[in-house]
Design an enzyme around this catalytic site. Structure first.
Site, PDB file in Angstrom:
ATOM      1  N   HIS A  90       7.269  17.782 -15.481  1.00  0.00           N
ATOM      2  CA  HIS A  90       6.021  17.618 -15.849  1.00  0.00           C
ATOM      3  C   HIS A  90       5.765  17.410 -14.809  1.00  0.00           C
ATOM      4  O   HIS A  90       6.083  15.905 -14.612  1.00  0.00           O
ATOM      5  CB  HIS A  90       5.422  16.847 -17.322  1.00  0.00           C
ATOM      6  CG  HIS A  90       4.438  16.552 -17.314  1.00  0.00           C
ATOM      7  ND1 HIS A  90       3.308  17.227 -17.216  1.00  0.00           N
ATOM      8  CD2 HIS A  90       3.987  15.504 -18.247  1.00  0.00           C
ATOM      9  CE1 HIS A  90       2.051  16.551 -17.138  1.00  0.00           C
ATOM     10  NE2 HIS A  90       2.744  15.334 -17.835  1.00  0.00           N
ATOM     11  N   ASN A  98      -2.682  15.396 -13.203  1.00  0.00           N
ATOM     12  CA  ASN A  98      -1.237  15.328 -14.094  1.00  0.00           C
ATOM     13  C   ASN A  98      -2.259  17.051 -15.284  1.00  0.00           C
ATOM     14  O   ASN A  98      -3.653  16.664 -15.432  1.00  0.00           O
ATOM     15  CB  ASN A  98      -1.638  13.851 -14.852  1.00  0.00           C
ATOM     16  CG  ASN A  98      -0.613  14.613 -16.312  1.00  0.00           C
ATOM     17  OD1 ASN A  98      -1.122  16.523 -16.683  1.00  0.00           O
ATOM     18  ND2 ASN A  98      -0.171  13.282 -17.040  1.00  0.00           N
ATOM     19  N   CYS A 151       1.261  17.340 -23.254  1.00  0.00           N
ATOM     20  CA  CYS A 151       2.042  17.733 -21.839  1.00  0.00           C
ATOM     21  C   CYS A 151       2.939  18.539 -22.182  1.00  0.00           C
ATOM     22  O   CYS A 151       3.556  18.910 -21.532  1.00  0.00           O
ATOM     23  CB  CYS A 151       2.206  16.463 -21.346  1.00  0.00           C
ATOM     24  SG  CYS A 151       0.759  15.371 -20.412  1.00  0.00           S
TER      25      CYS A 151
HETATM   26  O1  UT7 Z   1       1.416  12.891 -18.999  1.00  0.00           O
HETATM   27  C1  UT7 Z   1       2.225  12.555 -19.564  1.00  0.00           C
HETATM   28  C2  UT7 Z   1       2.153  10.671 -19.960  1.00  0.00           C
HETATM   29  N1  UT7 Z   1       0.983  10.343 -18.610  1.00  0.00           N
HETATM   30  C3  UT7 Z   1       1.943   9.365 -17.841  1.00  0.00           C
HETATM   31  O2  UT7 Z   1       3.449  10.207 -18.204  1.00  0.00           O
HETATM   32  C4  UT7 Z   1       1.330   8.376 -17.131  1.00  0.00           C
HETATM   33  C5  UT7 Z   1       2.732   7.357 -17.079  1.00  0.00           C
HETATM   34  N2  UT7 Z   1       1.946   6.184 -16.424  1.00  0.00           N
HETATM   35  C6  UT7 Z   1       1.772   6.500 -15.178  1.00  0.00           C
HETATM   36  O3  UT7 Z   1       2.048   7.106 -14.431  1.00  0.00           O
HETATM   37  C7  UT7 Z   1       1.459   4.722 -14.407  1.00  0.00           C
HETATM   38  O4  UT7 Z   1       1.960   3.604 -15.576  1.00  0.00           O
HETATM   39  C8  UT7 Z   1       0.128   4.614 -14.138  1.00  0.00           C
HETATM   40  C9  UT7 Z   1      -0.628   5.745 -12.494  1.00  0.00           C
HETATM   41  C10 UT7 Z   1      -0.874   5.147 -15.413  1.00  0.00           C
HETATM   42  C11 UT7 Z   1      -0.319   3.325 -13.513  1.00  0.00           C
HETATM   43  O5  UT7 Z   1       0.207   2.545 -12.862  1.00  0.00           O
HETATM   44  P1  UT7 Z   1       0.988   1.702 -12.845  1.00  0.00           P
HETATM   45  O6  UT7 Z   1       2.289   0.915 -11.741  1.00  0.00           O
HETATM   46  O7  UT7 Z   1       1.788   1.769 -14.324  1.00  0.00           O
HETATM   47  O8  UT7 Z   1      -0.260   0.389 -12.673  1.00  0.00           O
HETATM   48  P2  UT7 Z   1      -0.360  -0.475 -14.279  1.00  0.00           P
HETATM   49  O9  UT7 Z   1      -0.737   0.329 -15.032  1.00  0.00           O
HETATM   50  O10 UT7 Z   1       0.702  -1.587 -14.323  1.00  0.00           O
HETATM   51  O11 UT7 Z   1      -1.873  -1.546 -13.165  1.00  0.00           O
HETATM   52  C12 UT7 Z   1      -1.510  -2.398 -12.149  1.00  0.00           C
HETATM   53  C13 UT7 Z   1      -2.372  -2.627 -11.286  1.00  0.00           C
HETATM   54  C14 UT7 Z   1      -3.597  -3.249 -12.922  1.00  0.00           C
HETATM   55  O12 UT7 Z   1      -4.018  -4.694 -12.081  1.00  0.00           O
HETATM   56  P3  UT7 Z   1      -4.004  -5.328 -12.740  1.00  0.00           P
HETATM   57  O13 UT7 Z   1      -4.013  -6.343 -13.972  1.00  0.00           O
HETATM   58  O14 UT7 Z   1      -2.380  -6.138 -12.220  1.00  0.00           O
HETATM   59  O15 UT7 Z   1      -4.966  -6.619 -11.756  1.00  0.00           O
HETATM   60  C15 UT7 Z   1      -4.979  -2.201 -12.856  1.00  0.00           C
HETATM   61  O16 UT7 Z   1      -6.224  -2.686 -13.220  1.00  0.00           O
HETATM   62  O17 UT7 Z   1      -3.222  -1.754 -10.590  1.00  0.00           O
HETATM   63  C16 UT7 Z   1      -4.693  -1.820 -11.836  1.00  0.00           C
HETATM   64  N3  UT7 Z   1      -5.292  -0.375 -11.505  1.00  0.00           N
HETATM   65  C17 UT7 Z   1      -5.919   0.453 -10.686  1.00  0.00           C
HETATM   66  N4  UT7 Z   1      -6.392  -0.064  -9.668  1.00  0.00           N
HETATM   67  C18 UT7 Z   1      -7.355   0.893  -7.923  1.00  0.00           C
HETATM   68  C19 UT7 Z   1      -5.246   0.208 -12.615  1.00  0.00           C
HETATM   69  N5  UT7 Z   1      -5.720   1.601 -12.524  1.00  0.00           N
HETATM   70  C20 UT7 Z   1      -6.126   1.739 -10.832  1.00  0.00           C
HETATM   71  C21 UT7 Z   1      -7.586   2.415 -10.391  1.00  0.00           C
HETATM   72  N6  UT7 Z   1      -7.462   2.321  -8.920  1.00  0.00           N
HETATM   73  N7  UT7 Z   1      -7.184   3.726 -10.332  1.00  0.00           N
END
Ligand code: UT7
Length: 331
Positions: free
Chosen positions: A256, A286, A116
């Site tokens: 970004h 993104n 990115c």
């Molecule tokens: O482009 C440059 C590189 N990319 C980034 O910089 C991305 C950086 N990361 C993020 O933006 C965030 O970490 C995400 C948007 C990817 C994820 O958000 P988060 O608040 O960090 O969520 P998480 O990964 O900690 O997941 C929390 C929960 C999980 O469930 P459990 O384990 O708590 O039961 C996931 O399974 O949310 C669940 N989950 C979803 N639920 C509904 C993950 N994706 C989804 C989804 N819909 N699409």
């Protein structure tokens, strides 16, 4: 006066099809509420093989618009540098394919793979080439079709990533405005947080017309999130310090567009009010290396940039890579 690298035109192009959070509810176990609350994304653009929306097509449209705004012709370009992880072919480069389309007969052309941060790496190379006297005019673009490498069964990534392209024309000018400094960093030890692996994705019925590549993307979003904020804040401070500026001197931050919570946390950490931070992640998701040039083009068209304004561009992505550019707006 030594030559400065001045942006004299911006352009962007996104695919026609809008994929909404509601559409994604039909594809994976997710909800509009989760995606909006955790990312700020509502819609994103996804390309189709039935329209002319390859990486080359999108990049060419963005390039033509940037050149039209700049009032320059393709034969005046000395160099084309493209940041991308999703060129149409492994080779020739996306830069060479765009060169062919716009008929930039006098340009050298190459791609940069920096996730990115690709656009900022490309912009830094253009700036260095101009400062060194090797080039007078460079087209810099970020072009991505992430839909072609998304695992459409992985809800933690497929709701985030999308397609688009943005470009700028950078010109050597004897001007006090222009690029003040660029800053690039990477840490290959953290490559495991965001990488591609050789496998093919099962494509959902409503997206049967997307182009796919024989590899898919894997990401550890949560571990990336924390680093995204601290690394972008640190490199933004490096850029400010290098130019004896403070956060108050910045007119607009164009970060970004990965996640609205990352952008908000970055602004908070830097002490920059959100009114001075441009965001369009809600519309486009993104788009990796395309996100900054698309956002810069929209900010430019919205009249948010005035000659001499201090503008901070900052990004973070696979590699890991991160980078910043501080510029005085030169249009
Ligand atoms: O482009 C440059 C590189 N990319 C980034 O910089 C991305 C950086 N990361 C993020 O933006 C965030 O970490 C995400 C948007 C990817 C994820 O958000 P988060 O608040 O960090 O969520 P998480 O990964 O900690 O997941 C929390 C929960 C999980 O469930 P459990 O384990 O708590 O039961 C996931 O399974 O949310 C669940 N989950 C979803 N639920 C509904 C993950 N994706 C989804 C989804 N819909 N699409």
């Amino acid at each position: 006066m030594p030559y400065k690298s001045c942006i004299i035109g911006t352009g962007s192009s996104v695919p026609e099809r809008v994929l909404s959070n509601q559409d994604l509810e039909e594809i994976v176990d997710t909800s509009d509420e989760w995606i909006t609350r955790r990312t700020g994304i509502r819609d994103r653009r996804i390309s189709s093989i039935h329209r002319n929306e390859t990486s080359t097509d999108l990049g060419t449209r963005a390039a033509v618009k940037a050149m039209e705004m700049a009032g320059v012709t393709a034969d005046s370009l000395d160099m084309i540098v493209v940041g991308t992880v999703t060129p149409d072919n492994q080779f020739p480069s996306a830069a060479c394919m765009v060169q062919k389309e716009i008929n930039a007969v006098n340009a050298g052309a190459f791609d940069i793979s920096a996730g990115c941060t690709g656009f900022l790496y490309a912009l830094a190379m253009a700036d260095n080439a101009i400062r060194a006297g090797h080039c007078r005019r460079v087209l810099v673009a970020g072009i991505e079709r992430l839909s072609s490498i998304v695992d459409w069964q992985d809800r933690s990534t497929c709701v985030l990533l999308a397609d688009g392209a943005g470009a700028v024309v950078v010109d050597a000018r004897e001007d006090s405005n222009g690029i003040l400094s660029t800053h690039l960093k990477s840490d290959g030890n953290l490559g495991e947080l965001l990488y591609s692996t050789y496998s093919t994705s099962t494509i959902p019925e409503i997206l049967k017309d997307i182009d796919t590549k024989p590899f898919t993307l894997r990401m550890e979003g949560n571990r990336l999130f924390k680093r995204a904020v601290s690394y972008m804040a640190a490199i933004s401070r490096d850029a400010l310090e290098k130019n004896n500026l403070t956060a108050e001197d910045i007119r607009l931050v164009v970060p970004h567009q990965a996640n609205i919570r990352i952008i908000d946390a970055l602004a908070h950490t830097l002490g920059i009010p959100l009114e001075k931070v441009f965001t369009n992640v809600h519309k486009y998701g993104n788009t990796s290396s395309a996100s900054i040039p698309i956002a810069l083009d929209e900010a430019n068209h919205a009249g948010l940039l005035k000659t001499g304004d201090n503008v901070l561009l900052v990004s973070f992505g696979a590699g890991l890579t991160w980078g910043a550019a501080l510029l005085k707006w030169s249009m």
